[in-house]
Design a protein around this motif. Structure first.
Motif, PDB file in Angstrom:
ATOM      1  N   MET A  73       0.774  -1.089  -0.029  1.00  0.00           N
ATOM      2  CA  MET A  73       0.027   0.078   0.036  1.00  0.00           C
ATOM      3  C   MET A  73       0.986   1.361  -0.112  1.00  0.00           C
ATOM      4  SD  MET A  73      -3.074   0.833   2.649  1.00  0.00           S
ATOM      5  CE  MET A  73      -3.960  -0.478   2.447  1.00  0.00           C
ATOM      6  N   ARG A  74       0.560   2.227  -0.779  1.00  0.00           N
ATOM      7  CA  ARG A  74       1.389   3.440  -0.905  1.00  0.00           C
ATOM      8  C   ARG A  74       0.765   4.565  -0.111  1.00  0.00           C
ATOM      9  NH1 ARG A  74       5.373   5.218  -3.800  1.00  0.00           N
ATOM     10  NH2 ARG A  74       5.294   3.400  -5.339  1.00  0.00           N
ATOM     11  N   LEU A  75       1.527   5.350   0.821  1.00  0.00           N
ATOM     12  CA  LEU A  75       1.171   6.087   1.647  1.00  0.00           C
ATOM     13  C   LEU A  75       1.489   7.393   1.140  1.00  0.00           C
ATOM     14  CD1 LEU A  75       1.480   4.582   5.159  1.00  0.00           C
ATOM     15  CD2 LEU A  75      -0.414   4.351   3.484  1.00  0.00           C
ATOM     16  N   LEU A  76       1.064   8.397   1.406  1.00  0.00           N
ATOM     17  CA  LEU A  76       1.636   9.852   1.515  1.00  0.00           C
ATOM     18  C   LEU A  76       1.605  10.563   2.826  1.00  0.00           C
ATOM     19  CD1 LEU A  76       2.754  12.441  -0.251  1.00  0.00           C
ATOM     20  CD2 LEU A  76       0.322  13.059  -0.642  1.00  0.00           C
ATOM     21  N   TYR A 125       4.772  -0.427   4.282  1.00  0.00           N
ATOM     22  CA  TYR A 125       4.184   0.533   3.516  1.00  0.00           C
ATOM     23  C   TYR A 125       5.044   1.222   2.552  1.00  0.00           C
ATOM     24  CZ  TYR A 125       0.091   0.120   6.779  1.00  0.00           C
ATOM     25  OH  TYR A 125      -0.840  -0.292   7.471  1.00  0.00           O
ATOM     26  N   ARG A 126       4.665   1.701   1.483  1.00  0.00           N
ATOM     27  CA  ARG A 126       5.745   2.319   0.601  1.00  0.00           C
ATOM     28  C   ARG A 126       5.460   3.898   0.762  1.00  0.00           C
ATOM     29  NH1 ARG A 126       3.419  -1.304  -2.531  1.00  0.00           N
ATOM     30  NH2 ARG A 126       2.317  -0.046  -3.959  1.00  0.00           N
ATOM     31  N   VAL A 127       6.353   4.452   1.279  1.00  0.00           N
ATOM     32  CA  VAL A 127       5.909   5.806   2.017  1.00  0.00           C
ATOM     33  C   VAL A 127       6.823   7.144   1.351  1.00  0.00           C
ATOM     34  CG1 VAL A 127       6.083   7.150   3.847  1.00  0.00           C
ATOM     35  CG2 VAL A 127       5.803   4.718   4.181  1.00  0.00           C
ATOM     36  N   THR A 128       6.000   8.049   0.808  1.00  0.00           N
ATOM     37  CA  THR A 128       6.330   9.276   0.558  1.00  0.00           C
ATOM     38  C   THR A 128       5.941  10.446   1.533  1.00  0.00           C
ATOM     39  OG1 THR A 128       6.136   8.900  -1.892  1.00  0.00           O
ATOM     40  CG2 THR A 128       6.392  11.012  -1.435  1.00  0.00           C
ATOM     41  N   GLN A 171       1.538  10.907  -8.766  1.00  0.00           N
ATOM     42  CA  GLN A 171       1.629   9.540  -8.348  1.00  0.00           C
ATOM     43  C   GLN A 171       0.381   8.900  -7.607  1.00  0.00           C
ATOM     44  OE1 GLN A 171       3.885   6.818  -8.313  1.00  0.00           O
ATOM     45  NE2 GLN A 171       2.049   5.706  -7.881  1.00  0.00           N
ATOM     46  N   ALA A 172      -0.022   7.855  -7.958  1.00  0.00           N
ATOM     47  CA  ALA A 172      -1.554   7.599  -7.118  1.00  0.00           C
ATOM     48  C   ALA A 172      -1.232   6.834  -5.885  1.00  0.00           C
ATOM     49  CB  ALA A 172      -2.331   6.333  -8.159  1.00  0.00           C
ATOM     50  N   GLY A 182      -3.784   9.895 -15.474  1.00  0.00           N
ATOM     51  CA  GLY A 182      -2.854  10.839 -15.574  1.00  0.00           C
ATOM     52  C   GLY A 182      -1.819  10.791 -14.404  1.00  0.00           C
ATOM     53  N   ALA A 183      -1.901   9.981 -13.445  1.00  0.00           N
ATOM     54  CA  ALA A 183      -0.937   9.573 -12.533  1.00  0.00           C
ATOM     55  C   ALA A 183      -0.350   8.339 -12.819  1.00  0.00           C
ATOM     56  CB  ALA A 183      -1.475   9.665 -11.158  1.00  0.00           C
ATOM     57  N   VAL A 184       0.884   8.172 -12.326  1.00  0.00           N
ATOM     58  CA  VAL A 184       1.754   6.873 -12.428  1.00  0.00           C
ATOM     59  C   VAL A 184       0.988   6.040 -11.383  1.00  0.00           C
ATOM     60  CG1 VAL A 184       3.760   5.794 -12.441  1.00  0.00           C
ATOM     61  CG2 VAL A 184       3.630   8.003 -13.526  1.00  0.00           C
ATOM     62  N   VAL A 185       0.899   4.635 -11.733  1.00  0.00           N
ATOM     63  CA  VAL A 185       0.454   3.480 -10.882  1.00  0.00           C
ATOM     64  C   VAL A 185       1.655   2.444 -11.050  1.00  0.00           C
ATOM     65  CG1 VAL A 185      -1.241   1.939 -10.079  1.00  0.00           C
ATOM     66  CG2 VAL A 185      -1.909   3.974 -11.289  1.00  0.00           C
TER      67      VAL A 185
END
Length: 225
Positions: free
Chosen positions: A1-4, A25-28, A43-44, A166-169
């Motif tokens: 799961m990608r988190l911002l 988690y994949r975190v930005t 990014q999504a 429009g966003a990269v997945v």
């Protein structure tokens, strides 16, 4: 799961980034609302963990702008303000949940797991991108009003890309969402199904196309003429 993670306090931001990454988690992590909007446009993300009290653009304002853009990312607001009116205001602004400081890290991860099981806020039954319509309830895809046969995997992949047009997945997110994160799936299968979808979109002369962003993932774009 990608988190911002959106947090203006450097120490707190670093702690959350390290802790959540350790949980898998994949975190930005960014420090303000402007950077968050830029990140969401590139990014999504599955969930945004947003501090409310930030200079310039508050978490409330960020949530409102995200919803105006119809971004389906789930939003967890984090704040020391625990008044009922503040929680109501945050939820009305577009947040999905509200966590009050100070909090235990275990509670944060539990709320993230719960949010991960929800449908995105305001997720429409039908997603329309260009002349492509994706009906989530009927699990049907139409292009120019004509139904196009798709396998369940093709449908799930196209819907995922369309939710973040429009966003990269990235490939890990695709494997997680479409193949339930199975470790037994060959990652090359993603490219194979992308190829299937591209052929069907081209055959119907759809006004959308799937782009490969080298080293990052895939993006659904409107075709300009």
């Amino acid at each position: 799961m990608r988190l911002l993670v959106v947090e203006d306090d450097d120490e707190m931001r670093a702690l959350m980034e390290r802790g959540l990454a350790a949980e898998g988690y994949r975190v930005t992590a960014v420090e303000n609302g402007v950077e968050a909007l830029i990140a969401l446009g590139e990014q999504a993300y599955d969930i945004a963990v947003v501090d409310v009290m930030m200079p310039g653009m508050s978490g409330f304002e960020l949530a409102r702008r995200v919803r105006e853009r119809e971004d389906p990312v789930r939003i967890l607001l984090v704040t020391a303000r625990d008044a009922v009116d503040d929680r109501v205001f945050g939820l009305d602004a577009g947040a999905d949940d509200y966590l009050t400081k100070p909090f235990a890290f275990a509670e944060l991860t539990a709320r993230l797991r719960a949010l991960g099981r929800r449908e995105p806020t305001g997720a429409p039954r039908t997603i329309e991108v260009g002349d492509v319509a994706i009906d989530s309830e009927a699990r049907r895809v139409s292009i120019k009003g004509q139904r196009v046969a798709m396998s369940p995997t093709e449908f799930a992949l196209l819907r995922l890309l369309a939710r973040s047009v429009g966003a990269v997945v990235d490939r890990p997110k695709i494997l997680e969402e479409v193949w339930d994160g199975s470790q037994h799936v060959d990652p090359n299968v993603v490219e194979q199904y992308i190829s299937y979808l591209r052929k069907k979109l081209v055959a119907q002369q759809a006004t959308v196309a799937i782009s490969t962003v080298r080293g990052r993932g895939y993006r659904l774009d409107l075709v300009t003429t």
